[in-house]
Scaffold this active site. Structure first.
Site, PDB file in Angstrom:
ATOM      1  N   HIS A  29      -4.050 -19.874   5.481  1.00  0.00           N
ATOM      2  CA  HIS A  29      -3.967 -18.631   6.249  1.00  0.00           C
ATOM      3  C   HIS A  29      -4.692 -18.654   7.575  1.00  0.00           C
ATOM      4  O   HIS A  29      -4.639 -17.674   8.320  1.00  0.00           O
ATOM      5  CB  HIS A  29      -4.503 -17.458   5.428  1.00  0.00           C
ATOM      6  CG  HIS A  29      -3.560 -16.993   4.366  1.00  0.00           C
ATOM      7  ND1 HIS A  29      -2.595 -16.047   4.595  1.00  0.00           N
ATOM      8  CD2 HIS A  29      -3.429 -17.353   3.075  1.00  0.00           C
ATOM      9  CE1 HIS A  29      -1.922 -15.837   3.490  1.00  0.00           C
ATOM     10  NE2 HIS A  29      -2.403 -16.621   2.544  1.00  0.00           N
ATOM     11  N   LYS A  59      -6.367  -2.904  12.976  1.00  0.00           N
ATOM     12  CA  LYS A  59      -6.482  -4.158  12.228  1.00  0.00           C
ATOM     13  C   LYS A  59      -7.967  -4.407  12.050  1.00  0.00           C
ATOM     14  O   LYS A  59      -8.787  -3.718  12.665  1.00  0.00           O
ATOM     15  CB  LYS A  59      -5.811  -5.312  12.974  1.00  0.00           C
ATOM     16  CG  LYS A  59      -6.186  -5.407  14.457  1.00  0.00           C
ATOM     17  CD  LYS A  59      -5.417  -6.502  15.181  1.00  0.00           C
ATOM     18  CE  LYS A  59      -3.978  -6.157  15.511  1.00  0.00           C
ATOM     19  NZ  LYS A  59      -3.005  -7.115  15.097  1.00  0.00           N
ATOM     20  N   ARG A  60      -8.348  -5.367  11.207  1.00  0.00           N
ATOM     21  CA  ARG A  60      -9.770  -5.678  11.079  1.00  0.00           C
ATOM     22  C   ARG A  60     -10.355  -5.981  12.468  1.00  0.00           C
ATOM     23  O   ARG A  60      -9.660  -6.550  13.324  1.00  0.00           O
ATOM     24  CB  ARG A  60      -9.960  -6.885  10.153  1.00  0.00           C
ATOM     25  CG  ARG A  60      -9.759  -6.538   8.684  1.00  0.00           C
ATOM     26  CD  ARG A  60     -10.733  -5.491   8.205  1.00  0.00           C
ATOM     27  NE  ARG A  60     -12.086  -6.005   8.143  1.00  0.00           N
ATOM     28  CZ  ARG A  60     -12.709  -6.343   7.025  1.00  0.00           C
ATOM     29  NH1 ARG A  60     -12.114  -6.201   5.861  1.00  0.00           N
ATOM     30  NH2 ARG A  60     -13.944  -6.802   7.060  1.00  0.00           N
ATOM     31  N   LYS A  82      -9.316 -11.182  17.531  1.00  0.00           N
ATOM     32  CA  LYS A  82      -8.250 -10.191  17.707  1.00  0.00           C
ATOM     33  C   LYS A  82      -8.403  -9.403  19.016  1.00  0.00           C
ATOM     34  O   LYS A  82      -7.506  -8.672  19.427  1.00  0.00           O
ATOM     35  CB  LYS A  82      -8.211  -9.242  16.507  1.00  0.00           C
ATOM     36  CG  LYS A  82      -7.771  -9.909  15.190  1.00  0.00           C
ATOM     37  CD  LYS A  82      -7.810  -8.911  14.042  1.00  0.00           C
ATOM     38  CE  LYS A  82      -7.488  -9.521  12.693  1.00  0.00           C
ATOM     39  NZ  LYS A  82      -6.035  -9.600  12.426  1.00  0.00           N
ATOM     40  N   THR A 118       0.785  -9.355  10.241  1.00  0.00           N
ATOM     41  CA  THR A 118       1.876  -8.682   9.541  1.00  0.00           C
ATOM     42  C   THR A 118       2.022  -7.259  10.050  1.00  0.00           C
ATOM     43  O   THR A 118       3.100  -6.668   9.929  1.00  0.00           O
ATOM     44  CB  THR A 118       1.653  -8.648   8.018  1.00  0.00           C
ATOM     45  OG1 THR A 118       0.306  -8.235   7.755  1.00  0.00           O
ATOM     46  CG2 THR A 118       1.907 -10.014   7.406  1.00  0.00           C
ATOM     47  N   LYS A 144       5.258  -4.509  10.892  1.00  0.00           N
ATOM     48  CA  LYS A 144       5.369  -3.114  10.443  1.00  0.00           C
ATOM     49  C   LYS A 144       5.696  -2.197  11.622  1.00  0.00           C
ATOM     50  O   LYS A 144       6.535  -1.298  11.504  1.00  0.00           O
ATOM     51  CB  LYS A 144       4.057  -2.655   9.792  1.00  0.00           C
ATOM     52  CG  LYS A 144       3.625  -3.459   8.565  1.00  0.00           C
ATOM     53  CD  LYS A 144       2.179  -3.111   8.161  1.00  0.00           C
ATOM     54  CE  LYS A 144       1.596  -4.128   7.196  1.00  0.00           C
ATOM     55  NZ  LYS A 144       0.113  -4.016   7.078  1.00  0.00           N
TER      56      LYS A 144
HETATM   57  C1  LIG Z   1      -0.833  -4.852   7.432  1.00  0.00           C
HETATM   58  C2  LIG Z   1      -2.262  -4.512   7.294  1.00  0.00           C
HETATM   59  C3  LIG Z   1      -3.235  -5.357   7.820  1.00  0.00           C
HETATM   60  C4  LIG Z   1      -2.896  -6.610   8.607  1.00  0.00           C
HETATM   61  O1  LIG Z   1      -2.918  -6.273   9.964  1.00  0.00           O
HETATM   62  P1  LIG Z   1      -2.859  -7.397  11.114  1.00  0.00           P
HETATM   63  O2  LIG Z   1      -2.719  -6.596  12.343  1.00  0.00           O
HETATM   64  O3  LIG Z   1      -1.677  -8.252  10.837  1.00  0.00           O
HETATM   65  O4  LIG Z   1      -4.155  -8.129  11.039  1.00  0.00           O
HETATM   66  C5  LIG Z   1      -4.563  -5.007   7.673  1.00  0.00           C
HETATM   67  N1  LIG Z   1      -4.920  -3.874   7.019  1.00  0.00           N
HETATM   68  C6  LIG Z   1      -4.011  -3.022   6.525  1.00  0.00           C
HETATM   69  C7  LIG Z   1      -4.472  -1.785   5.836  1.00  0.00           C
HETATM   70  C8  LIG Z   1      -2.655  -3.310   6.632  1.00  0.00           C
HETATM   71  O5  LIG Z   1      -1.752  -2.474   6.103  1.00  0.00           O
END
Ligand SMILES: *Cc1c(COP(=O)(O)O)cnc(C)c1O
Length: 874
Positions: free
Chosen positions: A410, A604-605, A610, A715, A719
Site C-alpha cells: 500500500h 483525508k488523513r 498529502k 480512493t 468517491k
Molecule cells: C475514502 C476514505 C478515506 C481515504 O481517503 P484518501 O483521500 O484516498 O486518502 C479516508 N477516510 C475515510 C473516512 C474515507 O471514507
C-alpha cells in the site's frame, strides 16, 4: 494452540459442548453425513422446523411486529419511553434477525459447496454505519421506511442514531470494507478476518483550533451488527521456548512451548451483498484472559496481580493504533498482529481439515490475501503449523504456503515500512523467529545460486536487515512468502518495481509475481446511499438500477448530457447536497457558508505527503489577493468555501500544527467583512465514513494533491468524481487513471511528475534554490502575525526551509495557483461545469470495487462465485 472449537454458524452445533443432533464432534463430519443425520430425526421435529424456521418475512407488517417486539422484549421499553435511539435499536434488531437468516443460508451453502474460499486479512475494517446499507441490500428500505413512519419516527432520524464502526484509520481500512461489500455482492465465498478493537479510531474535537483526541467507546451500547460467538475460542500463546526432539520417523522436529496464553473470542459481522442472498462474514477477534481470576492469588492477598493479568490479556485488542502510513514499533502492536494471525489461521485450518483432504490440496481450497504487511506473520504461522504440528516436510510446506498467500503493498513511504527488531520477535515468538531465519536462509541460497558472488544483492534482498539490532523486514517476508504481489494503482505498481522491490525484480524477473490491481470503491455506499437524489436521477434516466451492479452502465448518461431536464435535475441534486452540507457545517462549526459558492474540499488523513499545508498556503494567497481587490474587481470573482477535514495521528506534531494553521486562517478569513463573503474556510471535525457520506456528494472540486509518487492510489478521489465532483490533483496514484477515463476537459492536473522528484529533492539539499516568490509572500504573511502568534507556526514554516521542503511544496506552488485559476475560470461557465460534472460520473465505471474484486478473483485467488441456495430448517 489447543482447545479450540469452532463453528461457521451454519455449522451450527460445532462447539465444544455436546451437539444436539449428532453425536460425533464436528471435525471431519461432511455436510452429506450431516444431512443423513438430520434425515433420521422424527418427522414431527422436522415439521416444526419447517413451520417456524425463518418466519421473518420482508413485508411492512412483519417488520412492524418485529419492531414492537424488540422494543418490548429486547429493549424492555414501551410506547411510553421510546426515543429515536430506541427506535434505531428496534429497527436494527429487526433487520439483524433477517440478516442472520441470510448469513446462515450463506454459510450452509458454502459449507455444502466446499469450494475454494478467499480470506481477506486486514487489521482494519472501516465499515461506518450498517443500518442503511443492510436495508438497501436486504431490499427492506421501502417497507421499513414506511413501517417506521407509521410508528411515529422519521427514518432519517433513526439512521442518524447509529455510531460508526470506526475500526480503521483511513484509506486502507475503508478499502477492506468496500472489498467485503463487493465480495458479498458478487457471490464469492469469502471471509474477512480482523480485530475487534474496544476503542476504534479516536474521536477528534477542536479546542482553540488544536486537535484533541477522545476515546471512541463505540461498544457503549449493544452492537446489533455483530454476533458474539463465545463458543468459538482459540488459545494463542506468546513467549516461552523451543524444544528440539526426534519424532517416531527419526526426523528432527521443533516444538514451541509458549507460556502466556490468551484466549481469542470470535465476533462475527455479517456483510450482506446487494441484489443477492449472499451474506458473508467478517470474523473479528477479541482477546480475553485464559484463566479467570486466580483464586489462590486472592487467598494470598495478591488481588492486584490477579486483576492485572486479566487486564493485560484484555489489553491486546483494546485499541486501534491511530497511525496512518506510519510505523510505530510498539511490542503491543506486534502482539496484536500475532494474536490476530494465529487465531485466524487456526480457524482457516480447522475449516480446511473438515473435508479431510491432503495438505497438498490446501492452496486449491484456500486463498489468503494480506492487506499490507500487517499480517505477514501468517506466512510464518502457516509454515509452523504445517512443519511443527502436522509433520509436513519443510519444502512441501513452503510450496503450500507460497501458493496460498498473496500480498497487497500500500505504500512506498520509508517511514511506513514495517520492520520489527529481531530481539523483540525472538522474545515474543521464539519459534517464529527461527522459522523466519530458515525461510531467509533457503531463499538466499536460491538467490546465491542464480547470482553467485553478489553479496550486496543478498544483503539487499534479505528478510533480515543487518543492523544493530537486526530487524525483520516484513515487506520482504511478504514478498518471499507470496505467489503474487500487487500495488494499488498503475503508477504505484510500476514504482514499487523500481524502488522498494527493485532487487526482487532482478531475481524473480519482471512479469513473475508483481502486478497491478487498481483500487475501487463500492457504488452502493458511495453513490446510492450517500447521494440518494443523484442515484434516483441516474436510475430514472437509465431506466433501471442495473448500474448499481455494473457501474460501466453509467456511460449511458453521456447521451443525456445535453438534455435540459436531465441537466436541471443534475444541478438540483448537487445543490441539495450542498445545502445539506451547509447545514452540517453550521451545526458542527458554527460557520455560515453560502451554498451557491464553489465548494472546494480536501478531506483525508492529515499527512505531510498529502500536502494540506500547500492547500492552506494557497488559501492565504487567495485571501490576500482578494483583500487587495476593489469591490468592483471582487464582484467578478467566484465565491469559494474551502472545506477541510481529517485526523492527524496523535503523535504527529507537524500534522497537528497544520490543523491549527487551518483553523487560525479560518478565524481571520471568516470574520473579515472586507472581502464580502468571497472566501470562507471551514475545518469539519471528526472526519469519518458517515461524515464523508455528507461531504463528498456536495463538492464541486476536491483536492488530491500529494507529492507525485507518494499517494499509492487514493480512493476518495474516486468517491468525489463518481458523485459529479471535479478533481484538482497531481499526477499521482489513481488520479492518473481517473484522468485517462474522464478526459483532459474534466480534471485539473498540475505539478511536477514522479520521475522529477529525486532531482528536485537533490537540488533542495545541495543547491541554493530560490524560494518561489508567491510562496515567500505567504510565508511572510504568516510570520508577520496575520494569523496569530507566528511563533506557533515556526516549526511548520521550517519544513519548507531548514527541512529542505521534502514534499516539494515550493516546486509545485506556482503550478498549483495556476491550476486554481483555471478552476475559477471554468466554474464561471456554469453550463460548461455541469457538462464536466456529468461526464465525470458517467466515465467512472472502472473504479467500482466490483471490477477490482473480479480481477483479484480471476488473476490471484482463482475462486468462483457460489450462488446461495435458500435453505429449509432455519
Ligand atoms: C475514502 C476514505 C478515506 C481515504 O481517503 P484518501 O483521500 O484516498 O486518502 C479516508 N477516510 C475515510 C473516512 C474515507 O471514507
Amino acid at each position: 494452540m489447543s482447545n479450540a472449537s469452532g463453528a461457521d454458524g451454519a455449522d451450527g452445533a460445532a462447539t465444544s459442548t455436546k451437539p444436539r443432533y449428532h453425536k460425533r464432534t464436528f471435525t471431519g463430519v461432511g455436510q452429506k453425513e450431516l444431512n443423513k443425520e438430520i434425515a433420521k430425526l422424527p418427522k414431527e421435529t422436522l415439521a416444526l422446523w419447517e413451520k417456524y424456521g425463518g418466519d421473518e418475512t420482508d413485508d411492512k407488517e412483519a417488520f412492524q411486529k418485529s419492531f414492537i417486539r424488540h422494543v418490548t422484549t429486547t429493549l424492555a421499553r414501551s410506547i411510553y419511553n421510546i426515543d429515536n435511539f430506541s427506535a434505531y435499536q428496534a429497527t436494527a434488531h429487526s433487520v439483524r434477525d433477517r440478516l442472520i437468516k441470510r448469513w446462515n443460508e450463506t454459510q450452509q451453502t458454502h459449507t455444502e459447496a466446499d469450494s475454494k474460499r478467499v480470506y481477506y486479512l486486514s487489521l482494519e475494517f472501516l465499515l461506518g454505519r450498517s443500518l442503511d446499507n443492510a436495508l438497501l441490500n436486504l431490499g427492506l428500505k421501502d417497507n421499513c421506511g414506511e413501517g417506521v413512519k407509521e410508528l411515529g419516527f422519521a427514518m432519517e432520524d433513526v439512521l442518524d442514531q447509529e455510531v460508526d464502526a470506526a475500526l480503521g484509520n483511513g484509506g486502507l481500512g475503508r478499502l477492506a470494507a468496500c472489498y467485503m461489500d463487493s465480495l458479498a455482492t458478487l457471490d464469492y465465498p469469502a471471509w474477512g478476518y480482523g480485530l475487534r478493537y474496544t476503542y476504534g479510531i479516536f474521536q477528534q474535537r477542536l479546542k482553540d483550533g488544536y486537535q484533541v483526541e477522545f476515546p471512541d467507546y463505540w461498544l457503549n451500547f449493544d452492537n446489533p451488527w455483530e454476533l458474539p460467538r463465545l463458543d468459538v475460542v482459540v488459545d494463542v500463546k506468546f513467549y516461552g521456548s523451543v524444544n528440539r526432539y526426534t519424532d517416531e520417523k527419526g526426523r528432527k522436529r521443533y516444538a514451541w512451548e509458549g507460556i502466556d496464553t490468551v484466549q481469542s473470542v470470535a465476533y462475527d459481522v455479517p456483510i450482506p451483498g446487494y441484489g443477492t442472498k449472499n451474506c458473508i462474514n467478517i470474523r473479528l477477534w477479541s482477546s480475553k484472559p485464559k484463566r479467570q481470576f486466580d483464586l489462590s492469588r486472592f487467598n494470598e492477598g495478591q488481588y492486584e496481580q490477579a486483576v492485572q493479568e486479566q487486564m493485560q490479556a484484555e489489553n491486546i485488542t483494546a485499541v486501534l493504533y491511530p497511525n496512518d502510513n506510519h510505523m510505530v514499533g510498539k511490542e503491543l502492536r506486534l502482539k496484536q498482529q500475532y494474536f490476530w494471525v494465529a487465531a485466524s489461521l487456526f480457524d482457516i485450518v480447522r475449516r480446511f481439515k473438515k473435508s479431510q483432504r491432503p495438505w497438498s490440496h490446501f492452496p486449491d481450497q484456500v486463498a489468503i490475501q494480506l492487506n499490507d504487511t500487517h499480517p505477514s506473520l501468517a506466512i510464518v504461522e502457516l509454515q509452523r503449523i504445517l512443519v511443527d504440528l502436522e509433520g509436513v516436510d519443510w519444502d512441501d510446506a513452503w510450496e503450500i504456503v507460497t501458493r496460498t498467500f498473496a500480498f497487497t503493498n500500500h505504500t512506498i513511504l520509508p517511514e511506513a515500512m514495517e520492520r520489527w527488531p529481531v530481539p523483540m520477535v525472538q522474545y515474543l515468538l521464539p519459534r517464529h523467529m527461527q522459522i523466519i531465519f530458515d525461510i531467509n536462509l533457503f531463499f538466499l541460497q536460491k538467490v546465491e545460486k542464480a547470482f553467485p558472488d553478489n553479496r550486496d544483492l543478498l544483503a539487499r534482498l534479505s528478510i533480515i536487515e543487518e543492523s544493530t539490532p537486526q530487524f525483520v523486514r516484513m515487506a520482504h517476508l511478504a514478498v518471499v512468502g507470496s505467489h503474487r504481489v500487487n500495488g494499488v494503482a498503475e503508477l504505484h505498481s510500476e514504482l514499487i518495481k523500481k524502488t522498494i522491490f527493485k532487487d526482487f525484480i532482478q531475481y524473480y524477473g519482471n512479469d513473475s509475481k508483481f502486478e497491478n490491481k487498481t483500487n475501487g470503491i463500492t457504488p452502493r455506499r458511495w453513490l446510492h446511499q450517500a447521494n440518494p437524489k443523484l442515484s434516483e436521477l441516474i436510475t430514472d434516466t437509465l431506466g433501471n438500477k442495473n448500474w448499481l451492479k455494473n457501474l460501466d452502465l453509467l456511460k449511458g448518461l453521456k447521451s443525456y448530457v445535453d438534455n435540459k431536464d436531465f441537466r436541471k435535475r443534475w444541478v438540483a441534486a448537487k445543490h441539495s447536497n450542498k445545502v445539506r452540507l451547509t447545514e452540517y457545517i453550521k451545526k458542527t462549526t458554527g460557520i455560515i457558508v453560502n451554498s451557491n459558492a464553489l465548494f472546494d474540499v480536501q478531506v483525508k488523513r492529515i499527512h505531510e505527503y498529502k500536502r494540506q499545508f500547500m492547500n492552506i498556503l494557497g488559501v492565504i494567497h487567495r485571501y490576500n489577493t482578494l483583500k487587495k481587490m476593489t469591490s468592483e474587481e471582487r464582484a467578478d470573482v467566484v465565491h469559494r468555501v474551502v472545506i477541510f477535514g481529517g485526523k492527524a495521528a496523535p503523535g504527529y506534531y507537524i500534522a497537528k500544527l497544520v490543523i491549527k494553521l487551518i483553523n487560525s486562517v479560518a478565524e481571520v478569513v471568516n470574520n473579515d467583512n472586507s472581502i464580502e463573503d468571497s472566501l470562507k474556510v471551514a475545518f469539519i471535525p471528526d472526519y469519518n465514513v458517515s461524515v464523508a457520506e455528507i461531504i463528498i456528494p456536495a463538492s464541486d472540486i476536491s483536492q488530491h494533491i500529494s507529492t507525485a509518487g507518494t499517494e499509492a492510489s487514493g480512493t476518495s478521489n474516486m468517491k468525489f468524481v463518481l458523485n459529479g465532483g471535479l478533481i484538482l490533483g497531481t499526477v499521482d496514484g489513481a488520479n492518473i487513471e481517473i484522468h485517462e477515463e474522464i478526459g483532459d476537459d474534466n480534471i485539473f492536473m498540475f505539478g511536477n511528475l514522479a520521475h522529477q522528484v529525486d532531482d528536485l529533492r537533490h537540488a533542495h539539499r545541495y543547491r541554493n534554490v530560490p524560494m518561489d516568490p508567491s510562496l515567500q509572500a505567504v510565508i511572510n504573511d504568516i510570520e508577520s502575525g496575520q494569523f496569530g502568534d507566528s511563533r506557533i507556526f515556526a516549526p511548520l514554516i521550517n519544513t519548507l526551509t531548514l527541512g529542505q521542503d521534502y514534499y516539494l511544496i515550493s516546486d509545485d506552488f506556482q503550478s498549483y495557483l495556476d491550476a486554481q485559476k483555471l478552476v475559477d475560470e471554468a466554474y464561471k461557465d456554469k453550463e460548461g461545469w455541469i457538462t464536466k460534472s456529468i461526464l465525470c460520473s458517467a466515465n467512472m465505471g472502472k473504479f467500482s470495487s466490483d471490477r477490482a474484486i473480479q480481477e483479484y478473483a480471476e488473476r490471484i485467488w482463482n475462486i468462483e462465485p457460489v450462488p446461495v441456495v435458500t435453505k429449509k430448517h432455519i
